[in-house]
Write a protein that holds these residues in place. Structure first.
Motif, short mmCIF file in Angstrom:
data_model
loop_
_atom_site.label_atom_id
_atom_site.label_comp_id
_atom_site.label_asym_id
_atom_site.label_seq_id
_atom_site.Cartn_x
_atom_site.Cartn_y
_atom_site.Cartn_z
N ALA A 140 -1.32 -2.47 18.54
CA ALA A 140 -0.66 -1.71 17.36
C ALA A 140 -1.03 -0.35 17.32
O ALA A 140 -2.43 -0.46 17.10
CB ALA A 140 0.21 -2.39 16.23
N ILE A 141 -0.33 0.45 16.75
CA ILE A 141 -1.18 2.16 16.28
C ILE A 141 -0.63 2.67 14.96
O ILE A 141 0.84 2.57 14.82
CB ILE A 141 -1.28 3.27 17.69
N LEU A 142 -1.25 3.00 14.04
CA LEU A 142 -1.24 3.48 13.17
C LEU A 142 -1.30 5.35 12.72
O LEU A 142 -1.97 5.19 13.07
CB LEU A 142 -1.65 2.66 11.50
N ILE A 143 0.43 5.56 12.73
CA ILE A 143 -0.50 7.19 12.71
C ILE A 143 0.15 7.27 11.49
O ILE A 143 1.85 7.63 11.00
CB ILE A 143 0.50 8.02 13.89
N THR A 144 -0.64 8.24 10.86
CA THR A 144 -0.26 8.34 9.47
C THR A 144 -1.36 9.83 9.22
O THR A 144 -2.94 10.33 10.03
CB THR A 144 -0.07 7.57 8.44
N LYS A 145 -1.49 10.45 8.15
CA LYS A 145 -2.84 11.22 7.47
C LYS A 145 -3.47 10.02 6.68
O LYS A 145 -3.21 9.33 5.77
CB LYS A 145 -2.49 12.15 7.07
N LEU A 146 -4.52 9.95 7.42
CA LEU A 146 -5.36 8.31 7.14
C LEU A 146 -5.70 9.05 5.77
O LEU A 146 -6.53 10.48 5.87
CB LEU A 146 -6.63 8.25 8.33
N ARG A 147 -5.95 7.96 5.03
CA ARG A 147 -7.48 7.93 3.87
C ARG A 147 -8.48 6.54 4.21
O ARG A 147 -8.18 5.96 4.55
CB ARG A 147 -6.48 7.56 2.54
N PRO A 148 -9.25 7.55 3.22
CA PRO A 148 -9.99 6.37 3.44
C PRO A 148 -10.03 4.31 2.62
O PRO A 148 -8.64 4.20 2.18
CB PRO A 148 -10.94 6.31 1.71
N GLY A 149 -10.14 3.59 3.70
CA GLY A 149 -9.63 2.78 4.13
C GLY A 149 -8.80 2.07 4.53
O GLY A 149 -8.24 1.23 5.09
N ASP A 150 -8.08 2.92 5.14
CA ASP A 150 -7.18 3.48 6.73
C ASP A 150 -7.27 2.10 7.62
O ASP A 150 -8.21 3.18 8.01
CB ASP A 150 -6.21 3.75 6.39
N PRO A 151 -6.51 1.68 7.98
CA PRO A 151 -5.28 0.98 7.63
C PRO A 151 -5.68 -0.25 6.03
O PRO A 151 -6.29 -1.38 6.82
CB PRO A 151 -4.16 0.11 8.82
N VAL A 152 -4.26 -0.45 5.51
CA VAL A 152 -4.47 -1.06 4.69
C VAL A 152 -3.43 -1.97 5.24
O VAL A 152 -2.13 -2.10 5.50
CB VAL A 152 -4.29 -0.94 3.04
N LEU A 153 -4.52 -3.47 5.76
CA LEU A 153 -2.77 -4.50 5.58
C LEU A 153 -2.41 -5.21 4.57
O LEU A 153 -2.41 -6.70 4.19
CB LEU A 153 -3.56 -5.32 7.08
N ASN A 154 -1.29 -4.15 4.06
CA ASN A 154 -1.02 -5.19 2.40
C ASN A 154 0.04 -4.03 2.30
O ASN A 154 0.20 -3.69 2.33
CB ASN A 154 -1.66 -4.40 1.26
N PRO A 155 1.44 -5.03 1.74
CA PRO A 155 2.82 -4.58 1.82
C PRO A 155 2.66 -3.63 0.51
O PRO A 155 2.74 -2.74 0.65
CB PRO A 155 3.17 -5.64 1.34
N ASN A 156 1.86 -3.89 -0.66
CA ASN A 156 1.69 -3.24 -1.37
C ASN A 156 1.14 -1.73 -1.26
O ASN A 156 0.37 -1.42 -2.24
CB ASN A 156 0.98 -3.65 -2.40
N VAL A 157 1.22 -0.80 -1.03
CA VAL A 157 0.79 0.65 -0.75
C VAL A 157 1.78 1.83 -0.77
O VAL A 157 3.12 1.65 -1.10
CB VAL A 157 0.44 1.08 0.71
N ASP A 158 1.32 3.39 -1.17
CA ASP A 158 2.64 3.58 -2.01
C ASP A 158 3.08 4.90 -0.93
O ASP A 158 3.75 5.18 -0.86
CB ASP A 158 1.65 5.22 -2.62
#
Length: 847
Positions: free
Chosen positions: A164-182
């Motif tokens: 899979a590919i994540l597309i977002t304005k990345l932040r340090p530590g991304d991707p976070v495979l945890n549902p508790n993100v903002d």
């Protein structure tokens, strides 16, 4: 969901359709329209196989359940009293033997077509594309390996990673495979059924659209700043590799690559192939409607729920990305604050399907527990998306038939997120089928679905709330570049009528009641400040309204600002925000001439200096008429053409993205021929200064020379104004010791003007001779019988300061030459002396 519209469930039909879409020579005919796509591998030697789309007629609901029980490849399309089944001649015999009335709707031969080699991309190409995006946009994208395919898990050749590919304005530590993100998440998955080639192509375009428009489109930029977009372009890579092995006529492999269950056809056929249908293998309502226990059937459900690694790892990824926001019972709704959404792409039949998929409504509107507990939000969301593609919208069994163990039922039933199946492509005609001609991707499928994908992604923050509210079209400005301190006029259309027109249970539109915008901080963040907008027609009272506002730039910084605009309906539902940009500019003139003077017929260069935001351009005008002799972008005006003969005003308009925002006027005075009237003092030694009075002197364009034949340039010339020059007599240079008293003044554009002045001869201080027409007076100023420096100093003081009465009282000058050479007085201070002195005082004679 692949267990819905009939056409994509049958490999033969898919192949036939592929041929139809790819082959330029293929046309729809009563008995030939779609390509099987499995000719070479199945028959050997390149012989072609004919497949058929059968209309299978039903009389009662149990007929539908029997047809969709998993024995046949039921396409995701239906008529008023028939389903469509894809198969060969044996399939027709089986259907008739089971008691069904059938007729051949289409016969499809499979000529060789160019697919993967001239359009559709392989698994390897899709994975390489993901890596290329990460390399080109390391701040926006990351690839995640979330598991192994069946072949790789079992150590077989041609196994694949699940990516899979994540597309977002990345932040340090991304991707976070945890549902508790903002950041809310939207996931788009494709090709869980391998033969549905168009779905991966749409995923490809969705990736490119996002990264290519970050920093270019305000809405996409805001989306990626505040959301995560996850994309799985090939959910079933083993099955896709099998399809690819058909070459130019891809095999219509629907299932994964598990070849350990049963003895099935290899190469695959539409009715007999190895593998498990991954869209019947989900661990939710597994084994129900439209599933088969026959390992070789197209809808084989597997030995147990989530038995296949592709499904197991997919469900694991979903739990890592999305919180469980729904109760354990079927009738428990997901909370209204649920975050997240997903779409699974299938083909074909032009459908948007919403949960539940497993309930049977027999082609009628679902009621009671056949409806999902969040049906109002799910259905509104679905119809909002079908506004863009105009697909039929509803539950699977409202439009087709029931199917259990599907991906979208799992993600909604287990986690509570709104989940949908798109069936991409018409059920008949041009661009239908599993492998349509590649041009359909850009001419039809992508333009129709791009807006739906974007809507789904934007509403993933609280989809059960925002999708009930109105949509906001992209706000517009009269000009989105304004000077700091100015206002910008913005308007936006708030529309609650943006629902698709086809389907079951379309929600009613409501009147707009409110509109507002936020600057830089969206409404869901702390510190957000809502600023109301006004109805353009004076009242919010219809389902489509134009809202307007004067956006103040006071307090804003120079540069780009993001404005988030949203509307509210009469029921109190706020729709999602739509972002736009406002640019606050700075522009100031930092240096410019106020006026200048030139001589008649002379040329000059006017210039202005400005600082500001963005690219500045300049346009000069003369008087009230536009002057096109100077191109835009030049900060200077060359007055060589036209040559000026009269005093004229010029003005320059300086513009940037905001238009006309600064100007400056320059007055050019055209002077007459320069003239001289007087020199003060007439006598001056080298290194001393003299004053030249006259008219027409021009700063920067005036030179003064001394001497006759050998001109010696002046050391310094100061143009006090157009009537006065201050000149320093040179102390060295050719002829400096023999200055004969002539002064030449040169003003550019005019003939030299030469006059005589009495200057002390450098070789004989104190002696001056001249033909100057005025009197030259020297004298024994202190009456000591000698002509000394002190006498000259007193005389000069008298002359320069023109102190007439005071000078006469202070200075008793014996100014009448006794012997004609000015070196001695006659010892008498008489009326003649005073007359000459008076003449000097009034400029009628000079010392």
């Amino acid at each position: 969901m692949t267990g819905t519209p009939l056409q994509r469930r049958f490999p033969l039909f898919c192949a036939l359709l592929c041929l139809l879409l790819f082959g330029a020579s293929i046309q729809f005919k009563p008995a030939a329209a779609f390509a099987t796509g499995q000719t070479k591998g199945q028959t050997g030697g390149g012989a072609q196989t004919t497949a058929y789309v059968y209309r299978v007629f039903f009389n009662q609901p149990q007929d539908i359940r029997k047809i969709t029980a998993g024995t046949w490849d039921v396409l995701e399309s239906r008529g008023p009293n028939f389903l469509r089944v894809l198969g060969d001649q044996e399939t027709g015999k089986e259907l008739r033997s089971a008691g069904f009335q059938t007729e051949v709707e289409q016969a499809m031969t499979a000529p060789e077509t160019e697919t993967f080699s001239s359009g559709y991309r392989t698994v390897a190409e899709h994975y390489a594309h993901m890596d290329a995006i990460v390399a080109a946009h390391p701040d926006l994208a990351k690839v995640v390996d979330y598991g192994n395919s069946w072949r790789k898990d079992h150590g077989q050749a041609n196994g694949n990673d699940l990516k899979a590919i994540l597309i977002t304005k990345l932040r340090p530590g991304d991707p976070v495979l945890n549902p508790n993100v903002d950041k809310p998440r939207f996931l788009l998955m494709a090709a869980i059924h391998a033969r549905e080639l168009s779905t991966s192509e749409l995923a490809w375009r969705w990736m490119d659209y996002l990264v290519d428009n970050y920093g270019v489109d305000p809405d996409i930029t805001a989306l990626l700043d505040h959301n995560e977009i996850w994309i799985i372009p090939v959910t079933n890579p083993d099955g896709r590799v099998i399809a690819e092995s058909g070459g130019s006529a891809p095999y219509l492999q629907r299932k994964n690559g598990n070849n350990t269950l049963g003895t099935c056809s290899d190469p695959p056929t539409s009715s007999n192939q190895y593998g498990v249908d991954l869209n019947r293998n989900a661990d939710f309502q597994w084994g129900g409607a439209s599933t088969s226990s026959n390992a070789c059937n197209a809808t084989y459900k597997g030995v147990n729920a989530a038995s296949e690694p592709e499904e197991f790892y997919l469900e694991q990824l979903f739990t890592q990305l999305f919180k469980d926001q729904k109760g354990p019972n079927l009738t428990d709704p997901a909370v209204l604050t649920t975050t997240g959404s997903m779409i699974t792409l299938h083909s074909y039949s032009n459908l948007v399907l919403l949960p539940w998929g497993f309930t049977e409504c027999n082609g009628n509107p679902c009621t009671g527990n056949s409806l999902a507990p969040n049906d109002a939000g799910l259905r509104s969301f679905a119809f909002r998306m079908s506004y863009f593609n105009q697909y039929d919208t509803g539950e699977g069994s409202e439009l087709l038939y029931a199917a259990a163990g599907t991906t979208d039922d799992w993600t909604y039933g287990v986690l509570g997120i709104p989940s949908y199946t798109f069936e991409v492509g018409p059920d008949f005609g041009n661009c239908s089928g599993f492998t349509p001609q590649y041009s359909c991707q850009d001419s039809l499928f992508w333009p129709l679905n791009r807006g739906a994908f974007l809507y789904a992604a934007k509403n993933s923050r609280q989809p059960y709330v925002s999708t009930l509210g109105p949509s906001t079209l992209t706000p517009t400005f009269t000009n989105n570049h304004v000077l700091l301190g100015s206002n910008a006029t913005m308007q936006a259309v708030i529309d609650d009528t943006m629902y698709g027109n086809n389907g079951v249970g379309k929600p009613p539109s409501q009147a707009i009641s409110q509109a507002e915008y936020y600057v830089d901080t969206p409404p869901w963040l702390n510190g957000a400040a809502a600023i109301p907008m006004q109805p353009a027609d004076g009242q919010f009272n219809t389902a489509t309204e134009t809202a307007t506002v004067q956006v103040s730039t006071l307090g804003l910084t120079e540069g780009r600002h993001t404005l988030f605009v949203r509307g509210r309906d009469a029921a109190g539902n706020w729709g999602a925000t739509t972002a736009t940009w406002l640019f606050v500019d700075r522009l100031e003139i930092t240096a410019q001439p106020q006026s200048t003077t030139i001589s008649s017929g002379q040329s000059t260069l006017l210039s202005v200096t400005a600082n500001g935001t963005g690219t500045l351009s300049y346009q000069w005008y003369q008087g009230q008429s536009g002057d096109t002799t100077t191109p835009v972008g030049t900060n200077s005006k060359d007055l060589t053409t036209p040559v000026l003969n009269t005093t004229t005003s010029f003005w320059v308009r300086i513009t940037n993205q905001a238009g006309s925002i600064a100007s400056n006027t320059v007055t050019v005075t055209v002077a007459s021929q320069p003239q001289f009237t007087q020199f003060y003092p007439v006598a001056a030694a080298p290194g001393k200064s003299i004053g030249i009075f006259g008219s027409g002197f021009v700063a920067g364009n005036t030179q003064v020379f001394f001497g006759g034949s050998n001109l010696i340039p002046a050391a310094q010339v100061n143009v006090i104004n157009s009537t006065l020059l201050q000149v320093m007599v040179p102390v060295s240079g050719t002829g400096a010791a023999n200055i004969n008293g002539f002064i030449t003044v040169r003003v550019s554009g005019f003939a030299d003007v030469t006059s005589a002045a009495f200057l002390e001869n450098a070789a004989n201080p104190g002696l001056a001779t001249s033909t100057f027409p005025e009197f030259v007076l020297w004298g024994d100023a202190n009456r000591d019988g000698l002509f000394l420096t002190s006498d000259v100093a007193l005389a000069r003081a008298f002359n320069l300061f023109q102190a007439v009465p005071t000078a006469r009282q202070l200075l008793a000058l014996d100014v009448n030459p006794a012997n004609g050479n000015g070196s001695r007085g006659d010892g008498q201070n008489n009326a003649t002396d005073f007359a000459l002195l008076r003449a000097v005082s009034f400029g009628q004679a000079s010392f």
